[in-house]
Write a protein that holds these residues in place. Sequence first.
Motif, mmCIF file in Angstrom:
data_model
loop_
_atom_site.group_PDB
_atom_site.id
_atom_site.type_symbol
_atom_site.label_atom_id
_atom_site.label_comp_id
_atom_site.label_asym_id
_atom_site.label_seq_id
_atom_site.Cartn_x
_atom_site.Cartn_y
_atom_site.Cartn_z
ATOM 1 N N ALA A 1 1.347 -1.208 -0.499
ATOM 2 C CA ALA A 1 0.114 0.336 0.013
ATOM 3 C C ALA A 1 1.064 1.572 0.037
ATOM 4 O O ALA A 1 0.671 1.703 -0.063
ATOM 5 N N GLY A 2 2.411 1.142 0.054
ATOM 6 C CA GLY A 2 3.236 2.048 -0.215
ATOM 7 C C GLY A 2 3.318 2.949 1.592
ATOM 8 O O GLY A 2 3.690 4.090 1.535
ATOM 9 N N LEU A 3 2.568 2.074 2.566
ATOM 10 C CA LEU A 3 2.899 3.123 3.766
ATOM 11 C C LEU A 3 4.091 3.092 4.065
ATOM 12 O O LEU A 3 5.378 3.680 4.763
ATOM 13 N N ALA A 4 5.232 2.062 3.811
ATOM 14 C CA ALA A 4 6.803 1.746 4.147
ATOM 15 C C ALA A 4 7.385 3.084 3.760
ATOM 16 O O ALA A 4 8.019 3.884 4.118
ATOM 17 N N TYR A 5 6.789 3.359 2.284
ATOM 18 C CA TYR A 5 7.706 4.533 1.699
ATOM 19 C C TYR A 5 7.332 5.600 1.457
ATOM 20 O O TYR A 5 8.058 6.332 2.413
ATOM 21 N N GLU A 6 6.217 5.676 2.369
ATOM 22 C CA GLU A 6 6.029 7.231 2.796
ATOM 23 C C GLU A 6 5.988 7.421 4.364
ATOM 24 O O GLU A 6 6.739 8.629 4.166
ATOM 25 N N LEU B 1 10.765 9.922 7.146
ATOM 26 C CA LEU B 1 11.876 9.510 8.166
ATOM 27 C C LEU B 1 13.402 10.842 7.191
ATOM 28 O O LEU B 1 14.037 11.500 8.042
ATOM 29 N N PHE B 2 13.341 10.449 5.840
ATOM 30 C CA PHE B 2 14.394 11.281 5.542
ATOM 31 C C PHE B 2 14.625 12.710 5.208
ATOM 32 O O PHE B 2 15.533 13.083 5.446
ATOM 33 N N ARG B 3 12.939 12.929 4.708
ATOM 34 C CA ARG B 3 13.354 14.480 5.154
ATOM 35 C C ARG B 3 13.896 14.694 6.218
ATOM 36 O O ARG B 3 13.680 16.113 6.115
ATOM 37 N N HIS B 4 13.124 14.785 7.364
ATOM 38 C CA HIS B 4 13.562 15.029 8.388
ATOM 39 C C HIS B 4 15.283 15.088 8.576
ATOM 40 O O HIS B 4 15.461 15.643 9.339
ATOM 41 N N LEU B 5 15.281 13.603 8.832
ATOM 42 C CA LEU B 5 16.470 13.824 8.560
ATOM 43 C C LEU B 5 17.504 14.272 7.897
ATOM 44 O O LEU B 5 18.854 14.632 8.315
ATOM 45 N N PHE B 6 17.275 14.423 6.989
ATOM 46 C CA PHE B 6 18.006 14.983 6.295
ATOM 47 C C PHE B 6 18.535 16.811 6.278
ATOM 48 O O PHE B 6 18.266 17.717 6.202
ATOM 49 N N GLU B 7 16.700 16.726 6.041
ATOM 50 C CA GLU B 7 16.174 18.820 6.217
ATOM 51 C C GLU B 7 16.049 19.251 7.410
ATOM 52 O O GLU B 7 16.298 20.452 7.522
ATOM 53 N N ASP B 8 16.069 18.746 9.026
ATOM 54 C CA ASP B 8 15.837 19.418 10.116
ATOM 55 C C ASP B 8 17.140 18.980 10.593
ATOM 56 O O ASP B 8 16.676 19.436 11.125
ATOM 57 N N ARG B 9 18.337 17.572 10.357
ATOM 58 C CA ARG B 9 18.669 17.271 11.280
ATOM 59 C C ARG B 9 19.743 17.845 10.653
ATOM 60 O O ARG B 9 20.643 17.130 11.676
ATOM 61 N N GLY B 10 20.368 17.707 9.620
ATOM 62 C CA GLY B 10 21.444 18.270 9.086
ATOM 63 C C GLY B 10 22.211 16.606 8.619
ATOM 64 O O GLY B 10 23.626 16.259 8.414
#
Length: 97
Positions: free
Chosen positions: A10-15, A20-29
Amino acid sequence: MARQRHHAGAGLAYEAAQALFRHLFEDRGARRLYAYVEVDNAPSRRLCEKLGMRHEGTFVEFVTFTNGPDGAPVYEDTMQYALLSREWETDRSAVRR
């Protein structure tokens, strides 16, 4: 177990992983993210590839989580995937165009 199968694909793991990637890369550097996946786990390999991760290599008899019938450890071959922040940014900018 039936409940898990109902949601499989259903794409839940992808979403969730994208968030998580967005948070780690963009918010946490974060500079680099990596994942270890057992060779026989095709759904997890596909997920890593869909997320834009690169297959960096395969570790032969890398880790064990189980024992065989004789009690000896059963080692599994494990693939490593990775994604750099700059690759994430390049992928995101391509999607925005």
